[in-house]
Design a protein around this motif. Structure first.
Motif, short mmCIF file in Angstrom:
data_model
loop_
_atom_site.label_atom_id
_atom_site.label_comp_id
_atom_site.label_asym_id
_atom_site.label_seq_id
_atom_site.Cartn_x
_atom_site.Cartn_y
_atom_site.Cartn_z
N LEU A 268 0.96 -1.19 0.15
CA LEU A 268 0.08 -0.09 -0.15
C LEU A 268 1.26 1.24 0.25
O LEU A 268 0.51 2.01 -0.62
CB LEU A 268 -1.20 0.14 0.66
N ALA A 269 1.89 1.57 0.52
CA ALA A 269 2.77 2.08 0.84
C ALA A 269 3.45 2.30 -0.35
O ALA A 269 3.32 3.57 -0.94
CB ALA A 269 3.84 1.96 2.02
N VAL A 270 4.07 1.73 -0.85
CA VAL A 270 4.42 2.12 -2.82
C VAL A 270 3.38 1.86 -3.68
O VAL A 270 3.79 3.00 -4.17
CB VAL A 270 4.66 0.86 -2.51
N LEU A 271 2.19 1.43 -3.22
CA LEU A 271 1.25 1.78 -4.80
C LEU A 271 0.85 3.46 -3.92
O LEU A 271 0.07 4.13 -4.91
CB LEU A 271 -0.34 1.36 -4.81
N SER A 272 0.60 3.94 -3.09
CA SER A 272 0.70 5.53 -2.22
C SER A 272 0.78 6.52 -3.06
O SER A 272 1.21 7.33 -3.94
CB SER A 272 0.09 5.65 -0.78
N ASP A 273 2.66 5.63 -2.97
CA ASP A 273 3.28 6.75 -3.48
C ASP A 273 3.77 6.57 -4.85
O ASP A 273 3.59 7.74 -5.09
CB ASP A 273 5.45 6.32 -3.20
N ARG A 274 3.46 5.91 -5.64
CA ARG A 274 3.02 5.67 -6.46
C ARG A 274 2.09 6.78 -7.53
O ARG A 274 2.45 7.67 -8.24
CB ARG A 274 3.19 4.20 -7.75
N ARG B 283 1.79 10.53 -9.28
CA ARG B 283 1.32 10.65 -10.63
C ARG B 283 0.38 11.68 -10.47
O ARG B 283 -0.23 12.36 -11.19
CB ARG B 283 0.16 9.53 -11.10
N LEU B 284 -0.42 11.95 -9.42
CA LEU B 284 -1.10 12.67 -9.06
C LEU B 284 -0.21 14.33 -9.42
O LEU B 284 -0.57 15.20 -9.92
CB LEU B 284 -1.98 13.24 -7.50
N TYR B 285 0.66 14.45 -8.73
CA TYR B 285 1.70 15.47 -8.21
C TYR B 285 1.82 15.59 -9.97
O TYR B 285 1.55 17.50 -10.33
CB TYR B 285 2.24 14.55 -7.55
N ARG B 286 2.35 14.76 -10.38
CA ARG B 286 2.32 14.66 -12.44
C ARG B 286 1.26 15.53 -12.92
O ARG B 286 1.19 16.51 -13.73
CB ARG B 286 3.05 13.83 -13.42
#
Length: 734
Positions: free
Chosen positions: A504-510, A514-517
């Motif tokens: 979940l941490a890795v997915l949240s970070d990704r 993506r949302l930031y980009r």
């Protein structure tokens, strides 16, 4: 003139040369024959059994030949064929090298010829020497003369001192059975006044059925005394019976085995240890009540209130605990009491005695101590006892072995249920608490038929009926195995949770990146739109109004020069055309800045949005299969501007009513074309900047900067098709 001898033929030997060669060949052959005979004489075949036995234990015996003659003690057929040959006091074993049937049998006089060699695996298991004698040829010389057999007692034979000697023993034949290791051999017991003698004979010479028919017969057995095999658990010596003349019956048994001597009350004297002497070597008759059964035995309480076990040849149907039976068998002594072996059993009465209740007893008197002493109670042998314990083995083990292992404190007691149940009850499993009632029988190790020295192994309980096993408690669900299983499951769950949290941490970070980009791209797009809108307003308010004023001044100048100087009028018309082109370009720029055509991700949509102001009443077909993502904005802007310029020219100047616009991206090149159905023009003669037309000229100038080329296909009255190729420059990574 004198006579001359004839000339020799060229290439032919003279006669004296041929004679010399023949003599030399004969001498060489004679030499070879001498060498061969010398070698043969140096390896003469061994003809003496004693010398052969000595050579067998040396490595130099390999490939040594033998040629021996002697008396055939016996022939053993099986996976291999073995011949035991006797010559005086010498005795040796030979193996047939082929699978052919042996032409001799025990009691024959034979000649064996063969060689030594490393034995194969099946023979190596039976002998310990590195070499074995193989027989290539067996010759029957006839029947051997009658041997002299020294008659000895059974105790003298067993004690030894008669290795390979021809001896005879008198006794009562009993206990005939097939060998467990080699089905081609039969064993039987010879009962003598001084002890038992065990004898073996090949089945082809003395069949098992014949031996069993002589049970309880008085016989004289002649044979060769040999050491007893260790695999059978025997000690001392045994008899190998010689041929079909080795067993001589002096008195045949009676047809009815139940006519033998009845021990009756005399059996009580048999249990007195001082002295223990059998009443007779023959079968004896006893009467008793069946207490129980198990392990191939019947447990009887005789009329003299003596416990004994009976090993029957077969159990007639209908014999159950409580029945009264009569048994005729051979009396033997075990550690804890009497035993009748090879017994015939039949029902003695129709009524049944009630089963006695079990006597509660401590397991320590039934199982030997781990310290070496034997704290057992011999009076328990044959008694009905009751014990309580916890099952130590599983249902699968009980089904396979037919034995329940009960843990009673520090002791373990075996419960044999094979004769009682046939198969274990399904409710019995590891951890169950059982109360077991049954006959306690003293167990010993050592096969009774082979005479191995017996030793005490503890009591075994033999339940009489199914009701003798009662479940007192069930195992707790919370066992050590299940506790370990729960701990393992919790550990697996914790690891799964940790892995899930990490995922979940890795997915949240990704997803956050993506949302930031996406937000950054949206912000950039909004800033671009705002900047374009501001630029469009400035251009419209300043440059567009100024150009409109210039256009009005030029119109006024044209009106003032009407009818005047023609040259000035021409210059004014060119200026008006150039100004109109500038105003049109400015209008296109303002449209591009406000229409957001450059924000479209699909080039087909961007082209359609760019041509929207000019598409009224015009049929436009667009198939622009070029993605925008990998291109610089400059290239995308140039493509859209060139497409619009070509389309506007086709509409305004070619009066086209139909446009086909297509594009593709392949191998680093973008190619697109604009095809119309207008009036067309001559590619070599069309209006240019001098006439105030800057469209195609502007496209050529763009292509020079973008490293591209243009291909114009048009004829007057046939429309036009203009194709452009551009080198692709990929967008830099942000």
């Amino acid at each position: 003139m004198g006579a001359y001898p004839p000339a020799k033929a060229k290439g032919l030997w003279p006669e004296y040369d041929i004679i010399f060669a023949m003599k030399a060949s004969l001498i060489f052959l004679a030499f070879l024959a001498y060498v061969s005979s010398s070698a043969t004489s140096s390896q003469a075949a061994i003809a003496n059994l004693s010398v052969l036995r000595e050579r067998l234990w040396t490595e130099t015996a390999n490939a040594t030949r033998f040629d021996v003659t002697g008396y055939v003690a016996f022939v053993c057929n099986g996976d291999t064929t073995r011949i035991d040959l006797v010559d005086g006091d010498s005795h040796h074993q030979f193996w047939l090298s082929t699978s052919n049937s042996c032409p001799v049998r025990g009691g024959d006089l034979a000649r064996l010829r063969g060689r030594f060699g490393p034995p194969p695996e099946n023979i190596r298991r039976e002998i310990s020497s590195p070499l074995a004698p193989y027989v290539d040829q067996v010759d029957l010389l006839g029947k051997a003369p009658p041997r002299h057999y020294d008659e000895i007692s059974g105790v003298r034979l067993v004690s030894g001192g008669f290795t390979n000697a021809a001896v005879s023993v008198r006794g009562i034949l009993s206990g005939a059975h097939r060998d467990e290791l080699n089905a081609n051999w039969n064993w039987f017991v010879l009962r003598t006044p001084t002890g038992k003698v065990y004898a073996a004979t090949p089945d082809r010479e003395n069949a098992l059925a014949t031996l069993q028919s002589l049970s309880d017969a008085e016989v004289t057995v002649c044979g060769t005394a040999t050491p007893a095999p260790r695999l059978k658990g025997l000690s001392g010596f045994q008899l190998l019976v010689v041929g079909d003349r080795g067993i001589v019956c002096t008195k045949r048994p009676t047809d009815d085995p139940f006519t033998c001597q009845d021990l009756a009350e005399g059996i009580r004297r048999m249990v007195d240890p001082n002295p223990r002497k059998p009443v007779s070597l023959h079968r004896n008759l006893i009467h008793g009540t069946v207490l129980g059964c198990g392990n191939g035995r019947l447990f009887l309480r005789t009329t003299g209130e003596v416990f004994c076990s009976v090993v029957p040849l077969s159990v007639p149907p209908g014999i159950v605990p409580g029945c009264h039976v009569v048994a005729a068998g051979f009396l033997e002594y075990e550690l804890s009491g009497l035993e009748f072996v090879d017994a015939h059993v039949r029902l003695d009465a129709t009524d049944r005695a009630p089963l006695s209740p079990g006597k509660p007893i401590d397991a320590k008197v039934l199982s030997p101590s781990t310290k070496g002493n034997l704290p057992i109670n011999p009076r328990c042998d044959g008694e009905a006892v009751t014990i309580f314990g916890i099952v130590a083995n599983s249902t699968e083990s009980i089904r396979h072995d037919g034995i329940i292992r009960l843990i009673c404190g520090d002791h373990t007691v075996s419960v044999d249920i094979r004769s009682t149940f046939g198969s274990p009850p399904h409710i019995v499993d590891k951890g169950y608490g059982l109360s077991v009632t049954g006959i306690a029988f003293c167990g010993t190790a050592g096969n009774r038929s082979t005479g191995g020295l017996p030793f005490f192994t503890g009591f075994t309980i033999y339940p009489r009926v199914q009701e003798d096993i009662v479940v007192r408690s069930k195992p707790s669900w919370w066992t050590t195995g299940r506790l370990l299983g729960v701990i393992l499951a919790l550990m697996v769950l914790i690891v799964a949770i940790l892995v899930w949290n990490r995922s979940l941490a890795v997915l949240s970070d990704r997803r956050g990146k993506r949302l930031y980009r996406e937000a950054l791209a949206h912000t950039k797009a909004e800033m671009k739109i705002e900047e374009r809108t501001h630029l469009a307003v400035e251009l419209h308010d300043a440059l567009s109004q100024t150009l409109t004023g210039v256009a009005l001044q030029l119109d006024s100048a044209c009106l003032a020069n009407r009818g005047g100087n023609a040259r000035v009028g021409q210059i004014l018309e060119v200026a008006k055309s150039m100004l109109a082109s500038c105003r049109r370009e400015l209008h296109n720029c303002l449209w591009d800045l406000r229409s957001r055509a450059f924000d479209e991700e699909n080039m087909s949509d961007a082209v359609m949005r760019t041509l929207a102001p000019y598409a009224d009443g015009i049929g436009i077909s667009i198939r622009f299969n070029v993605p925008r993502a990998p291109f610089e904005e400059t290239l995308s802007h140039a493509i859209l501007r060139m497409v619009r310029e070509l389309a506007v020219n086709a509409i305004n100047h070619g009066h086209a009513t139909r446009l086909w616009i297509s594009g593709e991206h392949h191998d680093g090149t973008v190619a697109f074309s604009v095809h119309d159905n207008g009036c067309g023009f001559d590619p070599n003669d069309f209006p240019g900047p001098r006439q105030g037309h800057f469209g195609l000229q502007g496209i050529r100038e763009r292509l020079e900067k973008l490293d591209g080329d243009i291909d114009i296909q048009s004829k007057p009255g046939q429309g036009s098709k203009i194709r452009i190729h551009l080198k692709v420059q990929k967008k830099d990574n942000e």
